[in-house]
Each structure stands twice: as C-alpha cells, then as structure tokens.
Design a protein around this motif. Structure first.
Motif, PDB file in Angstrom:
ATOM      1  N   UNK A  97       1.838  14.510  -9.642  1.00  0.00           N
ATOM      2  CA  UNK A  97       2.790  15.659  -9.912  1.00  0.00           C
ATOM      3  C   UNK A  97       3.010  15.776 -11.407  1.00  0.00           C
ATOM      4  N   UNK A  98       3.340  14.741 -11.886  1.00  0.00           N
ATOM      5  CA  UNK A  98       3.790  14.803 -13.440  1.00  0.00           C
ATOM      6  C   UNK A  98       2.880  15.505 -14.282  1.00  0.00           C
ATOM      7  N   UNK A  99       1.478  14.866 -14.009  1.00  0.00           N
ATOM      8  CA  UNK A  99       0.270  15.529 -14.667  1.00  0.00           C
ATOM      9  C   UNK A  99       0.096  16.899 -14.546  1.00  0.00           C
ATOM     10  N   UNK A 100       0.415  17.422 -13.241  1.00  0.00           N
ATOM     11  CA  UNK A 100       0.045  18.992 -12.865  1.00  0.00           C
ATOM     12  C   UNK A 100       1.058  19.690 -13.483  1.00  0.00           C
ATOM     13  N   UNK A 101       2.360  19.175 -13.598  1.00  0.00           N
ATOM     14  CA  UNK A 101       3.756  19.935 -14.227  1.00  0.00           C
ATOM     15  C   UNK A 101       3.325  19.691 -15.791  1.00  0.00           C
ATOM     16  N   UNK A 102       2.859  18.965 -16.315  1.00  0.00           N
ATOM     17  CA  UNK A 102       2.442  18.981 -17.760  1.00  0.00           C
ATOM     18  C   UNK A 102       1.334  19.939 -18.300  1.00  0.00           C
ATOM     19  N   UNK A 141       0.746  -1.137  -0.014  1.00  0.00           N
ATOM     20  CA  UNK A 141      -0.094   0.170  -0.103  1.00  0.00           C
ATOM     21  C   UNK A 141       0.914   1.190  -0.064  1.00  0.00           C
ATOM     22  N   UNK A 142       1.991   1.178   1.048  1.00  0.00           N
ATOM     23  CA  UNK A 142       2.680   2.612   0.842  1.00  0.00           C
ATOM     24  C   UNK A 142       3.527   2.916  -0.443  1.00  0.00           C
ATOM     25  N   UNK A 143       3.824   1.774  -1.033  1.00  0.00           N
ATOM     26  CA  UNK A 143       4.680   1.971  -2.416  1.00  0.00           C
ATOM     27  C   UNK A 143       3.603   2.308  -3.303  1.00  0.00           C
ATOM     28  N   UNK A 144       2.301   1.941  -3.356  1.00  0.00           N
ATOM     29  CA  UNK A 144       1.241   2.253  -4.399  1.00  0.00           C
ATOM     30  C   UNK A 144       0.837   3.786  -4.112  1.00  0.00           C
ATOM     31  N   UNK A 145       0.946   4.055  -2.823  1.00  0.00           N
ATOM     32  CA  UNK A 145       0.515   5.700  -2.510  1.00  0.00           C
ATOM     33  C   UNK A 145       1.570   6.579  -3.078  1.00  0.00           C
ATOM     34  N   UNK A 146       2.820   6.248  -2.904  1.00  0.00           N
ATOM     35  CA  UNK A 146       3.973   6.950  -3.337  1.00  0.00           C
ATOM     36  C   UNK A 146       3.845   7.127  -4.799  1.00  0.00           C
ATOM     37  N   UNK A 147       3.604   6.189  -5.607  1.00  0.00           N
ATOM     38  CA  UNK A 147       3.467   6.270  -7.103  1.00  0.00           C
ATOM     39  C   UNK A 147       2.520   7.318  -7.774  1.00  0.00           C
ATOM     40  N   UNK A 148       1.262   7.099  -6.823  1.00  0.00           N
ATOM     41  CA  UNK A 148       0.042   7.778  -7.326  1.00  0.00           C
ATOM     42  C   UNK A 148       0.496   9.079  -7.166  1.00  0.00           C
ATOM     43  N   UNK A 149       1.430   9.530  -6.002  1.00  0.00           N
ATOM     44  CA  UNK A 149       1.693  11.035  -5.728  1.00  0.00           C
ATOM     45  C   UNK A 149       2.673  11.406  -6.903  1.00  0.00           C
ATOM     46  N   UNK A 207      -7.080  11.004 -11.375  1.00  0.00           N
ATOM     47  CA  UNK A 207      -6.106   9.914 -11.125  1.00  0.00           C
ATOM     48  C   UNK A 207      -6.091   9.528  -9.910  1.00  0.00           C
ATOM     49  N   UNK A 208      -5.924  10.421  -8.664  1.00  0.00           N
ATOM     50  CA  UNK A 208      -5.644  10.350  -7.055  1.00  0.00           C
ATOM     51  C   UNK A 208      -7.173   9.701  -6.550  1.00  0.00           C
ATOM     52  N   UNK A 211       7.408  14.640 -17.858  1.00  0.00           N
ATOM     53  CA  UNK A 211       7.346  13.161 -18.254  1.00  0.00           C
ATOM     54  C   UNK A 211       7.881  12.311 -17.334  1.00  0.00           C
ATOM     55  N   UNK A 212       9.181  12.602 -16.824  1.00  0.00           N
ATOM     56  CA  UNK A 212       9.771  12.032 -15.888  1.00  0.00           C
ATOM     57  C   UNK A 212       9.030  11.626 -14.865  1.00  0.00           C
ATOM     58  N   UNK A 213       8.486  12.540 -13.946  1.00  0.00           N
ATOM     59  CA  UNK A 213       7.559  12.351 -12.840  1.00  0.00           C
ATOM     60  C   UNK A 213       6.113  11.611 -12.965  1.00  0.00           C
ATOM     61  N   UNK A 214       5.841  11.560 -14.550  1.00  0.00           N
ATOM     62  CA  UNK A 214       4.572  10.905 -14.753  1.00  0.00           C
ATOM     63  C   UNK A 214       4.912   9.385 -15.005  1.00  0.00           C
TER      64      UNK A 214
END
Length: 593
Positions: free
Chosen positions: A149-154, A137-145, A236-237, A167-170
């Motif tokens: 962030x990548x989508x917000x930056x795009x 669960x912890x790893x999944x939550x970190x990846x969603x974040x 996504x979140x 694109x790197x973050x996404x």
C-alpha cells in the motif's frame, strides 16, 4: 515458570503481564551463564512449550515438522526477499530528496522520516502480539500488505503530505517484514549461531548497495520516480508470497499431525472480538504515544516554515499537547491499561534495558549526521546520484560485511559484550567525531570514505550485539516482544535523530545561505534552500555554488558535533550488560541451524 501454565492456556494473556522469576545476578556473573529465569522450564525436552502463547507454540510445532530442504528453501527465499527490499530501499533513499524537491520542499527531507520512523517502530510491539497470538505467517502477510500500500501511495502521490503518509505505510510494512523474518530466524537457529544468521539475512546489502543508485538514476532520467515505486508495488508481493506459502504449509502440516495443543472456541461475537483485540493490542496506548511523540518531534522540522518560528502558536501548541499526551500515556499505562503496551517487567532486566538504550542512541546519532548526507555529497563533492549512492551506502555494505565477522566471533567465543564494549562503541565514536573535521568543503572525499568505513564496522558490531543481548537475556517465548521493544527504541531514536537534524538544518542552512550568497543570488534564496536540483544547477567554483557549499559545511558541522556528544550514552548502555555466555544455551526446539 510452571505456575503460569494454566494462565497461558488461553490466547488472551498478554506477554507484558508476565513477570519472570527473580534473578540471581551474582551467580550469573560468576558463571557467565545465561540468566536462569530466562531458560525455558522445559528446555531439556523437545515438547511444545505449554507455557507459551499460541503463536510461539505454532512456531515450535512448525520447526518440528520442517524438512531440511524446506528450511534451506526458507533461508534462500529470505535472502531473495531481503535482496529485493534492500534494493528498493536504496532506490527510495536516493530518490527522496528529489521527491521533496519536486514539491519545492527539500527542507522536509528529514521530516518525512519522522512519522514513518516513529510509527514503523512503535507498531512492532502490536505486531509482536500478532505473531505470538495469531502466528508468524499471518503477521508476515499483514506487513506485506502494508508495504505494498505504501509503495502504491508513493507512486500516486501528488504532494509531499501524501508522500509522507505513504512513507508511514511503507516503513510499517518494511520494518514489519524484516522484523517477522528476524523472528523466524530466532525460531530456527541456535542462540550461539544466531548472530551469524542475523548477519546472513542482512548480507544482500553488500550487493544491492551498487544497484540502488543506478536504479534511481534510471527511473529519474527515464519514466520518472513514480514508476520506480510502482514497479516495486508489483514485485514485493510476488517475491514474498512463496515464503508465506512455505510458512503456512508447515503450520498446517503440524496442525494436521495434532502437534498443537487444542484451544477451545472463544465464544466471542464479532464486536466482542474487536473489543478484545483493541484491548489486547492496547490501541488507546498506541494512539497516545504516537500522537505525543509526533507532536513533540515534528515542530523541529516545521518551525522554520512559520512566520514567528519557535514563537508560532501552532508550534507552541504542538509541544504542549504532545507533552500532555505522553504524560497521559504514562498515567494510562501505570493505572488504567488492562494490557500494558510496553512490557516494563522485561525492561527491568539491565541487559535488555541497556541494549534498548543503545539501539535508540545509535539511531539518534546516525540520523542526525545521515539525514542530509546524500544531498551534501552531491552538492559539495559534486557527485552524481549514482556516485553519491556508493559513498552514502558504505555504511550499509561495511556494516553488513562486518556483522558476518561479528557472527563468527560470537560463535567462536560464546560471548558478545566484549565486541560491543571494546570495538563497536569506540570505533563508532572515532568515525563520527572525525567527520567534524572532514565533512567540509574543499576536503578530499577520501577522508569522508574513511569515516564511513569506521562507522560501518562499529555499526555492524553494535546492531548484532544489541540484538543478541536482548535475546540472550530472555527465553524463546519472549524473543518476539524483546526484539520488538529493541526495534521500537531504535525507531523512536531514528525519529528523534531526524527531528534534531531537521531542526539544525532549518535553523542553520537558510541563515548561512542568506549570509554567504552573493547579492545577485539573494532573490533565489528560497528556491536554492527548497530544491536540490537548483543547488546543483550552479557551476562548480561559481560564487553562488561556493556560498551553498559553505552553508552546507556550517550545518553539517553542527549536526556532527551533536551526533558525537550523544555517543557517550552508548558507553554506559553497554557497560551495564551482563557478560552472558551463549555457547551452550539451548533456547529453541525442533529442526534448527
């Protein structure tokens, strides 16, 4: 592996430092059984593995308290997440040429994928340790974040550099989410059924392939591409939270029932914990390998923007320092790293190594012929963005459909090597090779579609079987790390493929444009090369459009010849696999499918 039990009681034992017992490959080959050193030592019981790391123990405990309704709900949620993510990915792929063109840098379409593919894949190994040490669960939550962030930056980018960083973050987040979901599937499915369940998780592509293009068109012709990314930064979140909650609920349920082995307080301060995890995740090794590959691969897409091209001091320095960083990475991992980044002990298994080489090789080939394919079919075949997305996504829909059939075949036969060797590799080579002749101006698009179907069926077989190969060759506690290694090879292969494609494109396309363009269009050479909308602005059949089409054809032919030749490696990488029988191999515990 009972002798390792005491060492693995603490969370700070790295997976990469655990060496399996020796393999009697002769007996394995004769019986067709899974390698004996890879079968859990307590697989005959349903107890929590005392030899596993904390995250694996948590996953096994959660699997024992899952109710049938929760397991069904989890797989429904996974399908919904995959549907949203693949729809968003299809939209992003269709929009990327327009994003780079809006900054007058259409030639950097492939370059934007180099760093994102590279880092997105390499990050899976630290993520595997997060999943094994802290929990799924912890790893999944970190990846969603990361993905959000990548989508917000795009959505907020003002230049191609920011878009590349986004694109790197996404892709770190997107790849991490799909990887974590894959580990959940591996935790909750029997090995004989796992090929089909992996195919099930990918099945939303069959539907979303028809949505990505129209969605991209709607945003492009309406509020703009930035609003498309912004909308998914909210969606996504929202769509992923229910699955995280379900994960975490069952973990807490298992903990309250006392099913997890007790672990004492580490006694570390905050600074000591930071130092511990920097060592545990081999942060220095990650910086060395990422920096090395980036400096070696990026010049392939950037050299044409330098006045001296390959002789540019910047390009030469990038190659030199990139090579030095990779040499430093090897020395660091061999002699100095307290925890090695790549689990070399697991890679010594010929099935794991062969599957990883196959993963890297097919992605090298794929990204070489695929990087400028959407632009090609819009310009040369005069398709709009929606029509182009249908052709471009034949691979996705075909491979995902065919992988379901492959899953059934693995369940029926109990084996997977024959599918890759006698079907997947040959039909992939056939499909890629035929494109040398058919992906040219004035060729009926039906031939291109035929090639895409061949490659899709071959790809659907190879991706599923290579994942089955790495999982069948090891035990449950190593599934996360071997899938991460396989994913890393695939992503590095994608970065190499994108770099080669960019090098061919920037070396061939502008040169052929200058050769074929009529005199009246020569002043517009830079704009034609740099912007897809400008290419599309010239009427079909006009001398300039014909010249553009011919330049596309020359660049594509070179790309596809290279992509075809590279496929020879795929044959060897499959031949070395052991013919493992997965039908009666128990690998996971608890309530599974």
């Amino acid at each position: 592996m009972r002798f390792l039990a005491t060492k693995l009681q603490t969370e700070n034992v790295p997976v990469a430092d655990i060496r399996p017992e020796a393999v009697d490959e002769k007996n394995d080959a004769e019986t067709g059984a899974a390698p004996r050193e890879h079968i859990d030592s307590d697989s005959d019981s349903d107890a929590i593995s005392v030899t596993a790391q904390a995250g694996v123990q948590k996953a096994e405990a959660a699997a024992k308290v899952w109710t049938r309704s929760h397991l069904i709900a989890a797989y429904v949620l996974i399908w919904c997440i995959a549907f949203i993510d693949t729809m968003q990915q299809g939209m992003t792929t269709a929009l990327t040429p327009y994003v780079t063109s809006s900054f007058l840098q259409h030639g950097l379409t492939a370059a934007t994928m180099v760093m994102s593919s590279l880092i997105g894949g390499i990050f899976k190994l630290p993520l595997a340790k997060i999943l094994d040490i802290w929990g799924r669960p912890q790893g999944f939550a970190i990846m969603v974040i990361f993905c959000t962030i990548g989508l917000i930056m795009m959505a907020a980018c003002q230049n191609v550099q920011t878009y590349a960083a986004a694109q790197v973050f996404y892709w770190v987040g997107y790849n991490g989410m799909t990887y974590t979901i894959g580990i959940f599937v591996a935790d909750t499915s029997a090995l004989k059924n796992r090929a089909f369940m992996f195919a099930y998780v990918s099945s939303p592509y069959i539907a979303t392939v028809w949505v990505g293009g129209p969605l991209a068109t709607a945003f492009l012709n309406g509020p703009g591409y930035k609003w498309g990314f912004g909308a998914f930064a909210i969606i996504t979140p929202a769509i992923t939270f229910p699955l995280f909650a379900l994960f975490y609920f069952n973990y807490l349920k298992a903990k309250e029932m006392g099913m997890l082995p007790q672990r004492g307080d580490s006694g570390r301060t905050v600074l000591q914990s930071i130092k511990h995890y920097l060592v545990e995740f081999d942060a220095f090794g990650i910086l060395l390998i990422c920096g090395g590959f980036a400096l070696i691969l990026l010049p392939f897409s950037l050299y044409s923007y330098q006045a001296d091209r390959w002789r540019s001091p910047m390009i030469i320095c990038m190659f030199i320092f990139g090579g030095l960083l990779l040499i430093a990475f090897i020395i660091w991992e061999k002699f100095f790293a307290p925890v090695t980044f790549i689990p070399f002990e697991l890679l010594m298994d010929r099935t794991v190594f062969g599957a990883c080489i196959l993963a890297g090789n097919i992605f090298i080939s794929f990204y070489i012929w695929d990087s400028y394919f959407p632009s090609f079919i819009q310009v040369v075949n005069n398709l709009n963005i929606t029509q182009a997305s249908y052709i471009f996504n034949i691979y996705s829909i075909g491979s995902c459909f065919w992988s379901l059939i492959v899953g059934v075949c693995v369940r029926w036969s109990g084996r997977f090597k024959w599918i890759a060797l006698y079907f997947g590799v040959p039909i992939t080579i056939l499909g890629v090779g035929l494109m040398i002749e058919f992906r040219q101006p004035d060729v009926n698009i039906g031939y291109i579609i035929m090639c895409q179907i061949f490659i899709a069926f071959g790809g659907g077989a190879l991706v599923i079987t290579e994942q089955m190969a790495v999982m069948a060759a090891t035990s449950h506690q190593y599934v996360a790390v071997v899938l991460a290694v396989e994913g890393m090879f695939a992503s590095v292969g994608g970065a190499i493929g994108s770099s080669v494609a960019a090098a061919i494109w920037t070396g061939v396309f502008p040169k052929k444009l200058a050769e074929y363009l009529p005199p009246e269009s020569q002043p517009e050479l830079a704009n034609i090369y740099g912007q897809l909308p400008v290419q599309l602005s010239y009427p079909v059949g006009s001398p300039t459009r014909i010249a553009i089409n011919k330049a596309y054809g020359e660049a594509q032919k070179t790309m596809i010849i290279v992509a075809t030749v590279i496929q020879i490696i795929s044959i060897v990488s499959v031949v070395v696999w052991r013919d493992i029988k997965v039908k009666d191999y128990k690998q996971v515990k608890g309530r599974v499918i």
